[in-house]
Design a protein around this motif. Structure first.
Motif, mmCIF file in Angstrom:
data_model
loop_
_atom_site.group_PDB
_atom_site.id
_atom_site.type_symbol
_atom_site.label_atom_id
_atom_site.label_comp_id
_atom_site.label_asym_id
_atom_site.label_seq_id
_atom_site.Cartn_x
_atom_site.Cartn_y
_atom_site.Cartn_z
ATOM 1 N N MET A 226 -10.491 9.350 -1.619
ATOM 2 C CA MET A 226 -8.911 10.705 -0.656
ATOM 3 C C MET A 226 -9.388 10.531 0.528
ATOM 4 O O MET A 226 -10.378 10.807 0.812
ATOM 5 N N THR B 235 0.839 -1.015 0.131
ATOM 6 C CA THR B 235 0.135 0.195 0.265
ATOM 7 C C THR B 235 0.684 1.656 0.031
ATOM 8 O O THR B 235 1.521 1.455 0.819
ATOM 9 N N LEU C 116 -2.280 2.453 -4.098
ATOM 10 C CA LEU C 116 -2.418 3.564 -4.232
ATOM 11 C C LEU C 116 -2.888 4.623 -3.483
ATOM 12 O O LEU C 116 -4.075 4.571 -4.439
ATOM 13 N N ARG C 117 -2.797 4.645 -2.319
ATOM 14 C CA ARG C 117 -3.978 5.628 -2.172
ATOM 15 C C ARG C 117 -3.494 7.022 -2.202
ATOM 16 O O ARG C 117 -2.631 7.262 -2.731
ATOM 17 N N LEU C 118 -4.639 7.937 -2.049
ATOM 18 C CA LEU C 118 -4.141 10.484 -2.102
ATOM 19 C C LEU C 118 -4.789 10.150 -0.698
ATOM 20 O O LEU C 118 -5.803 10.348 0.308
ATOM 21 N N TRP D 29 -5.623 6.017 -8.940
ATOM 22 C CA TRP D 29 -5.214 5.592 -7.468
ATOM 23 C C TRP D 29 -6.752 5.707 -6.933
ATOM 24 O O TRP D 29 -7.419 5.942 -7.204
ATOM 25 N N THR D 30 -6.505 4.412 -5.527
ATOM 26 C CA THR D 30 -7.707 3.909 -4.737
ATOM 27 C C THR D 30 -8.207 4.518 -4.289
ATOM 28 O O THR D 30 -7.741 4.907 -2.955
ATOM 29 N N PHE E 186 5.330 11.091 -8.042
ATOM 30 C CA PHE E 186 4.239 9.908 -7.602
ATOM 31 C C PHE E 186 4.215 8.963 -8.930
ATOM 32 O O PHE E 186 3.133 8.316 -8.447
ATOM 33 N N ALA F 255 4.117 5.291 -8.150
ATOM 34 C CA ALA F 255 2.132 4.837 -8.798
ATOM 35 C C ALA F 255 2.790 3.186 -9.813
ATOM 36 O O ALA F 255 2.645 1.722 -10.242
ATOM 37 N N ARG G 42 1.444 5.472 -1.088
ATOM 38 C CA ARG G 42 0.363 6.578 -1.402
ATOM 39 C C ARG G 42 1.495 7.729 -1.811
ATOM 40 O O ARG G 42 1.894 8.108 -2.369
ATOM 41 N N LEU G 43 -0.104 8.727 -2.154
ATOM 42 C CA LEU G 43 0.262 10.339 -2.909
ATOM 43 C C LEU G 43 -0.490 11.223 -2.063
ATOM 44 O O LEU G 43 -0.962 10.583 -1.436
#
Ligand code: GLU
Length: 281
Positions: A74, A6, A39-41, A70-71, A25, A29, A8-9
């Motif tokens: 947000m 997992t 990938l979370r935001l 991304w998933t 980013f 990714a 993240r951005l």
């Protein structure tokens, strides 16, 4: 069961994303994709004075334009205050924090200007200004805003280390390379260090991919994660993109903002192709 990768951005909506964000980013990714992960935001919008809703909209648009998936959902830090406040209470219960009246300017003056070290990291907080452990006043109850800065007491002399996925082994000595740092500000907001450590743990982040300017923050966040009883993620710090004069890109470098490049007719594919072909720094 193995944990799913997992990543993240975590942009701050204080300006437009530029080529440096795009590269970091894109690497994040790619690493999530290679691991079959997610990938979370995270919207790092705690700085009320500088964050603007139009920059949130712009960053979402720019990330989509680049084609980085991304998933959802947000997460916005400004909506997660109870979580940060609970973490602060935990640090307080462990006697790891203290209220501090010293301003940033006091600390800069004590360190002697200009700050040396070649980075824009904060100077070491003078240990003489630290109150004795055991004399810590109570925190206000969670419904009462905090009107004073709180600092984390670093374990002086402890070697903090991690293996960076890009930069290799890194280490720093607490109290020498970095000192007591803010966890809560007198405008009633958590510091970046606290919010970031709490969120990376809460979001189940397994690898943090971000710019090399944050390497020093990693040592602080490792101490916070440990104090909060959380498992530390892995870290991968990407080298910073510089402009033609060798200066690190900042949000004020509008010339290299993604939307400027877009208006000039550059395609996302050509930008990513450029990253792909760059020799590994
Ligand atoms: N929001 C931070 C920034 O834009 C990055 C935080 C992080 O990746 O830990 O500098």
């Amino acid at each position: 069961m193995p944990t799913t990768y997992t990543g993240r951005l975590a942009p701050s909506p204080t300006g437009l994303l530029h080529l440096g964000h795009a590269r970091t980013f894109w690497i994040a990714a790619e690493r999530a994709r290679a691991e079959g992960g997610v990938l979370r935001l995270r919207n790092d919008d705690l700085d009320r004075a500088r964050c603007r809703p139009e920059f949130v909209a712009a960053m979402l648009e720019d990330i989509a334009w680049l084609g980085l998936a991304w998933t959802p959902p947000m997460l916005s830090q400004s909506e997660r205050m109870p979580l940060y406040r609970a973490a602060l209470a935990r640090l307080h219960a462990a006697n790891l924090i203290y209220p501090c009246h010293r301003s940033r300017r006091d600390v800069a003056e004590a360190a002697g200007a200009p700050h040396e070290g070649g980075d824009d990291d904060e100077p070491v907080f003078p240990p003489a200004w630290r109150p004795p452990a055991g004399a810590t006043p109570p925190l206000p109850t969670p419904d009462v805003p905090i009107a004073i800065n709180w600092r984390f007491r670093v374990p002086d002399g402890e070697l903090v280390s991690f293996a960076d996925g890009h930069a290799g082994p890194r280490q720093a000595v607490a109290g020498r390379d970095f000192g007591d740092f803010l966890v809560w500000r007198k405008d009633n907001t958590p510091s970046y260090q606290l919010a970031c450590a709490v969120d990376d743990a809460d979001m189940g982040i397994t690898e943090v991919v971000r710019g090399a300017d944050l390497i020093k923050s990693t040592f602080r966040q490792l101490l916070l994660l440990r104090a909060l009883g959380a498992t530390a993620p892995a870290f991968y710090h990407c080298p910073l993109v510089t402009d033609a004069a060798g200066r690190r890109l900042a949000k004020r470098h509008d010339a290299l903002a993604l939307r400027t490049l877009r208006t000039q007719g550059l395609s996302p594919a050509s930008i990513i192709e450029r990253f792909r072909n760059e020799p590994a720094p």
